[in-house]
Design a protein around this motif. Structure first.
Motif, PDB file in Angstrom:
ATOM      1  N   VAL A   1      38.908 -37.382  35.880  1.00 12.96           N
ATOM      2  CA  VAL A   1      38.958 -36.073  35.439  1.00 12.96           C
ATOM      3  C   VAL A   1      38.281 -35.507  37.021  1.00 12.96           C
ATOM      4  O   VAL A   1      37.673 -35.552  38.095  1.00 12.96           O
ATOM      5  N   THR A   2      39.439 -34.113  37.239  1.00 17.65           N
ATOM      6  CA  THR A   2      38.461 -33.674  38.463  1.00 17.65           C
ATOM      7  C   THR A   2      38.263 -32.220  37.749  1.00 17.65           C
ATOM      8  O   THR A   2      38.516 -31.168  37.674  1.00 17.65           O
ATOM      9  N   ALA A   3      37.048 -32.576  38.519  1.00 22.88           N
ATOM     10  CA  ALA A   3      35.771 -31.648  38.672  1.00 22.88           C
ATOM     11  C   ALA A   3      34.621 -31.737  38.536  1.00 22.88           C
ATOM     12  O   ALA A   3      34.193 -32.880  38.504  1.00 22.88           O
ATOM     13  N   HIS A   4      34.237 -31.219  39.849  1.00 25.36           N
ATOM     14  CA  HIS A   4      32.641 -31.251  40.592  1.00 25.36           C
ATOM     15  C   HIS A   4      31.568 -31.949  39.356  1.00 25.36           C
ATOM     16  O   HIS A   4      31.181 -30.700  38.175  1.00 25.36           O
ATOM     17  N   ALA A   5      30.892 -33.035  39.317  1.00 25.86           N
ATOM     18  CA  ALA A   5      29.622 -33.071  38.620  1.00 25.86           C
ATOM     19  C   ALA A   5      28.620 -33.069  39.261  1.00 25.86           C
ATOM     20  O   ALA A   5      27.729 -33.258  40.016  1.00 25.86           O
ATOM     21  N   ASN A   6      28.311 -31.205  39.796  1.00 30.16           N
ATOM     22  CA  ASN A   6      27.303 -30.205  39.413  1.00 30.16           C
ATOM     23  C   ASN A   6      27.033 -29.207  38.743  1.00 30.16           C
ATOM     24  O   ASN A   6      26.914 -28.225  38.984  1.00 30.16           O
ATOM     25  N   VAL A   7      26.960 -30.004  37.493  1.00 31.77           N
ATOM     26  CA  VAL A   7      26.360 -28.809  36.770  1.00 31.77           C
ATOM     27  C   VAL A   7      25.303 -28.635  36.730  1.00 31.77           C
ATOM     28  O   VAL A   7      25.039 -27.383  35.999  1.00 31.77           O
ATOM     29  N   LEU A   8      24.741 -29.427  37.017  1.00 33.18           N
ATOM     30  CA  LEU A   8      23.599 -29.201  37.170  1.00 33.18           C
ATOM     31  C   LEU A   8      22.926 -28.495  38.811  1.00 33.18           C
ATOM     32  O   LEU A   8      23.571 -29.309  39.887  1.00 33.18           O
ATOM     33  N   SER A   9      22.442 -27.344  38.626  1.00 31.60           N
ATOM     34  CA  SER A   9      22.302 -26.729  39.824  1.00 31.60           C
ATOM     35  C   SER A   9      21.513 -27.273  40.916  1.00 31.60           C
ATOM     36  O   SER A   9      20.777 -27.897  40.617  1.00 31.60           O
ATOM     37  N   SER A  10      20.892 -26.609  42.303  1.00 34.63           N
ATOM     38  CA  SER A  10      20.875 -26.614  43.165  1.00 34.63           C
ATOM     39  C   SER A  10      19.001 -26.169  41.938  1.00 34.63           C
ATOM     40  O   SER A  10      18.379 -26.772  43.341  1.00 34.63           O
ATOM     41  N   ASP A  11      18.913 -25.761  41.188  1.00 33.27           N
ATOM     42  CA  ASP A  11      17.566 -25.725  41.050  1.00 33.27           C
ATOM     43  C   ASP A  11      16.812 -26.612  40.267  1.00 33.27           C
ATOM     44  O   ASP A  11      16.361 -27.552  39.558  1.00 33.27           O
ATOM     45  N   ASN A  12      17.727 -27.703  40.153  1.00 34.49           N
ATOM     46  CA  ASN A  12      17.739 -28.793  38.957  1.00 34.49           C
ATOM     47  C   ASN A  12      16.956 -30.469  39.937  1.00 34.49           C
ATOM     48  O   ASN A  12      17.279 -31.000  41.701  1.00 34.49           O
TER      49      ASN A  12
ATOM     50  N   PRO B   1      27.075 -37.398  29.193  1.00 33.20           N
ATOM     51  CA  PRO B   1      26.975 -36.807  28.057  1.00 33.20           C
ATOM     52  C   PRO B   1      28.897 -37.536  27.658  1.00 33.20           C
ATOM     53  O   PRO B   1      29.446 -37.577  26.420  1.00 33.20           O
ATOM     54  N   THR B   2      29.593 -37.539  28.656  1.00 30.01           N
ATOM     55  CA  THR B   2      31.053 -36.851  28.200  1.00 30.01           C
ATOM     56  C   THR B   2      31.373 -38.360  27.518  1.00 30.01           C
ATOM     57  O   THR B   2      32.481 -39.356  26.529  1.00 30.01           O
ATOM     58  N   ARG B   3      30.863 -39.717  28.250  1.00 28.76           N
ATOM     59  CA  ARG B   3      31.053 -40.838  28.624  1.00 28.76           C
ATOM     60  C   ARG B   3      30.720 -41.822  26.664  1.00 28.76           C
ATOM     61  O   ARG B   3      31.086 -42.224  25.550  1.00 28.76           O
TER      62      ARG B   3
ATOM     63  N   LEU C   1      14.664 -21.643  31.213  1.00 26.80           N
ATOM     64  CA  LEU C   1      16.264 -21.100  30.283  1.00 26.80           C
ATOM     65  C   LEU C   1      17.689 -21.313  30.866  1.00 26.80           C
ATOM     66  O   LEU C   1      18.161 -21.631  30.402  1.00 26.80           O
ATOM     67  N   ILE C   2      17.067 -22.088  32.067  1.00 31.97           N
ATOM     68  CA  ILE C   2      18.077 -22.273  33.226  1.00 31.97           C
ATOM     69  C   ILE C   2      18.308 -23.810  32.884  1.00 31.97           C
ATOM     70  O   ILE C   2      19.637 -24.788  32.405  1.00 31.97           O
ATOM     71  N   PHE C   3      17.691 -24.447  32.376  1.00 32.00           N
ATOM     72  CA  PHE C   3      17.971 -25.641  32.036  1.00 32.00           C
ATOM     73  C   PHE C   3      18.617 -25.719  30.600  1.00 32.00           C
ATOM     74  O   PHE C   3      19.408 -26.784  30.735  1.00 32.00           O
ATOM     75  N   ASN C   4      18.255 -25.170  29.726  1.00 31.45           N
ATOM     76  CA  ASN C   4      19.240 -24.976  28.123  1.00 31.45           C
ATOM     77  C   ASN C   4      20.317 -24.145  28.110  1.00 31.45           C
ATOM     78  O   ASN C   4      21.296 -25.013  27.643  1.00 31.45           O
ATOM     79  N   GLU C   5      20.283 -23.146  29.348  1.00 31.62           N
ATOM     80  CA  GLU C   5      21.600 -23.800  29.495  1.00 31.62           C
ATOM     81  C   GLU C   5      22.864 -24.160  30.589  1.00 31.62           C
ATOM     82  O   GLU C   5      24.159 -24.826  29.890  1.00 31.62           O
ATOM     83  N   SER C   6      22.032 -25.591  31.375  1.00 35.93           N
ATOM     84  CA  SER C   6      22.497 -26.401  32.186  1.00 35.93           C
ATOM     85  C   SER C   6      23.017 -27.300  30.861  1.00 35.93           C
ATOM     86  O   SER C   6      23.961 -27.922  30.850  1.00 35.93           O
ATOM     87  N   ILE C   7      21.964 -27.509  29.719  1.00 37.64           N
ATOM     88  CA  ILE C   7      22.185 -29.200  28.930  1.00 37.64           C
ATOM     89  C   ILE C   7      23.848 -28.330  28.040  1.00 37.64           C
ATOM     90  O   ILE C   7      24.508 -29.696  27.543  1.00 37.64           O
ATOM     91  N   GLU C   8      23.894 -27.080  27.421  1.00 33.66           N
ATOM     92  CA  GLU C   8      24.631 -26.608  27.288  1.00 33.66           C
ATOM     93  C   GLU C   8      26.305 -27.027  27.405  1.00 33.66           C
ATOM     94  O   GLU C   8      27.046 -26.963  27.317  1.00 33.66           O
ATOM     95  N   ALA C   9      25.864 -26.252  28.972  1.00 30.96           N
ATOM     96  CA  ALA C   9      27.307 -26.561  29.317  1.00 30.96           C
ATOM     97  C   ALA C   9      27.843 -28.085  29.867  1.00 30.96           C
ATOM     98  O   ALA C   9      29.088 -28.298  29.867  1.00 30.96           O
ATOM     99  N   LEU C  10      26.928 -29.141  30.180  1.00 28.50           N
ATOM    100  CA  LEU C  10      26.962 -29.962  30.240  1.00 28.50           C
ATOM    101  C   LEU C  10      27.595 -30.654  28.774  1.00 28.50           C
ATOM    102  O   LEU C  10      28.873 -31.308  28.874  1.00 28.50           O
ATOM    103  N   ASN C  11      27.052 -30.241  27.687  1.00 26.43           N
ATOM    104  CA  ASN C  11      28.268 -30.280  26.007  1.00 26.43           C
ATOM    105  C   ASN C  11      29.076 -30.051  26.184  1.00 26.43           C
ATOM    106  O   ASN C  11      29.936 -30.529  25.605  1.00 26.43           O
ATOM    107  N   LYS C  12      29.265 -28.942  26.527  1.00 28.29           N
ATOM    108  CA  LYS C  12      30.950 -27.706  26.077  1.00 28.29           C
ATOM    109  C   LYS C  12      31.492 -28.950  27.202  1.00 28.29           C
ATOM    110  O   LYS C  12      32.884 -28.955  26.502  1.00 28.29           O
ATOM    111  N   ASN C  13      31.663 -29.013  28.053  1.00 25.63           N
ATOM    112  CA  ASN C  13      32.288 -30.202  29.250  1.00 25.63           C
ATOM    113  C   ASN C  13      32.685 -31.190  28.604  1.00 25.63           C
ATOM    114  O   ASN C  13      33.821 -32.199  28.651  1.00 25.63           O
TER     115      ASN C  13
END
Length: 444
Positions: A178-189, A199-201, A253-265
């Motif tokens: 898969v071609t997409a950076h594994a940095n869904v979790l950003s610099s605040d993490n 999560p994908t596996r 707030l950002i943590f919840n956004e990140s978890i949602e983003a991981l699951n969407k990917n």
């Protein structure tokens, strides 16, 4: 060349999450303080052993940004010794998650820990082999988007190798590229995580009742579609990212956004795989091999005046280039005008397709260029293979500069052992050489 009765596979995975995360510095972002503060997802190393006649090949995938090529070669040599084989028959692919320990610097103990774990997994995989069939498929990559504001190229392919038990026809393993950076979790993490790979596996394994391995494509300029809303801003402003650690409301707030983003990917990749899964029908393996070639890359050292301009530009992104400037000054004083690096390009060929890659962080246009030059959709080129040595820009990206091309060197030059990106024509020469090697493999 081998018939289906002659090809066997073994698989094992192991947890490589550090036992004491508090001693680990994370790598991947320009943070003021990089020490981990917890664990969100465990990190895994996975091992696939492939045996044909008297030859054994080994593919290892590791949940980390990467090890240096020197450390990765140490790992490959240890695996080769374990399997009574050769380094060139061992391929190590890194997920490039930005939420894993730095295996160099203060975390040397982590590398030894991970290495011992991986060797144990190799031993287990080699003891659990079964006869296999295999086939490639291509799904649509819907999560990759170009992160450079002046570009929109992406590699539209998710490569899928479906491996089944030749005796039962049951699917045993899916290998995805898969071609997409594994940095869904950003610099605040500050939590250790496998990013969206984990999560994908898990989702695919639950769906298809088999093991799943993932490798990263040429994603130097490709991020995942789903990320927290302020990810780009925080990456460019480390002081703002540091403030979030002490702001509980913002952090939640950002943590919840990140978890949602991981699951969407993960869900998007699942949907893409589901669209083609039944069409991929494993057959007898008529070609199985690994190949390794050596390439030479060059990077010109800038004048001190040019270096000062680059450092001044990077300062606007919060990057301190003072140490880098001293290194450039030293090279200029010594009369060193060019820095040269040797690169290994490695291929794992199975029937009509292959995974191939180099240690650098190549951009998706290079993978597309390789596919088009070869006129072959089943050559899946990626970066982060057998180590990590920095960005490898295309000529167009080189001309535009920016973080991937210039500013990242101010942070990581000590790891790269060079102060500038490889020269403008490097990606073009790389694509030509990769295609030439692949065509020789197909006709051998």
């Amino acid at each position: 060349m081998a018939g289906t009765s002659e090809v066997f596979a073994g698989f094992a995975e192991i947890d490589i999450t550090p036992s004491d995360f508090r001693k680990c510095e994370l790598i991947g972002f320009n943070r003021l303080d990089s020490f981990a503060r917890g664990i969100l997802h465990p990190l895994k190393a996975q091992v696939l052993i492939l045996k044909a006649s008297n030859q054994t090949y080994c593919l290892v995938t590791v949940d980390t940004l990467s090890f240096s090529t020197a450390l990765t070669d140490q790992l490959r040599d240890s695996i080769a010794e374990q399997l009574h084989g050769r380094r060139k028959d061992i391929m190590v692919c890194f997920s490039h998650t930005h939420a894993a320990p730095d295996a160099a610097a203060n975390n040397a103990a982590y590398f030894m820990f991970a290495k011992q774990k991986i060797i144990a997994a190799v031993d287990l995989a080699s003891q659990t082999t079964f006869p296999i069939k295999a086939a490639w498929g291509i799904a649509e990559n819907t999560i990759g988007i170009n992160r450079r504001s002046d570009a929109d190229a992406t590699d539209p392919r998710i490569g899928i190798l479906k491996i089944s038990n030749a005796a039962t026809d049951e699917t045993q393993l899916l290998l995805l590229r898969v071609t997409a950076h594994a940095n869904v979790l950003s610099s605040d993490n500050y939590l250790i995580s496998s990013d969206y790979f984990g999560p994908t596996r898990a989702l695919l394994e639950e769906t298809y009742h088999c093991k799943v391995m993932m490798t990263q494509g040429a994603s130097g300029d490709v991020i995942s579609k789903y990320r927290q809303e302020n990810a780009d801003f925080l990456e460019k402003h480390p002081l703002e990212a540091a403030k979030i650690v002490h702001d509980e409301a913002a952090k939640k707030l950002i943590f919840n956004e990140s978890i949602e983003a991981l699951n969407k990917n993960a869900a998007a990749i699942k949907s893409a795989v589901a669209a083609v899964y039944d069409e991929i029908e494993p057959t007898a393996i008529h070609k199985l091999s690994m190949h390794s070639g050596t390439l030479t890359f060059k990077a010109d050292v800038p004048t001190l005046e040019r270096a000062q301009t680059i450092a001044a530009e990077a300062a606007f992104a919060g990057i301190d280039g003072s140490d880098w400037l001293e290194e450039v000054k030293s090279l200029n004083t010594k009369g060193i005008q060019t820095q040269t690096s040797q690169r290994e390009a490695q291929f794992l060929a199975v029937n009509n397709g292959c995974l191939c890659g180099i240690a650098d962080e190549a951009m998706c246009e290079t993978a597309i260029d390789i596919k088009e030059r070869a006129q072959d959709d089943f050559i899946f080129f990626g970066g982060y293979t057998n180590g990590y040595e920095g960005y490898l820009p295309t000529a167009a990206a080189y001309d535009k500069g920016g973080y991937e091309v210039l500013w990242s060197n101010l942070i990581y030059y000590k790891y790269y052992h060079r102060v500038m990106p490889f020269n403008r024509d490097t990606a073009d020469h790389l694509a030509k050489q990769i295609v030439q090697i692949w065509q020789r493999i197909l006709t051998s």
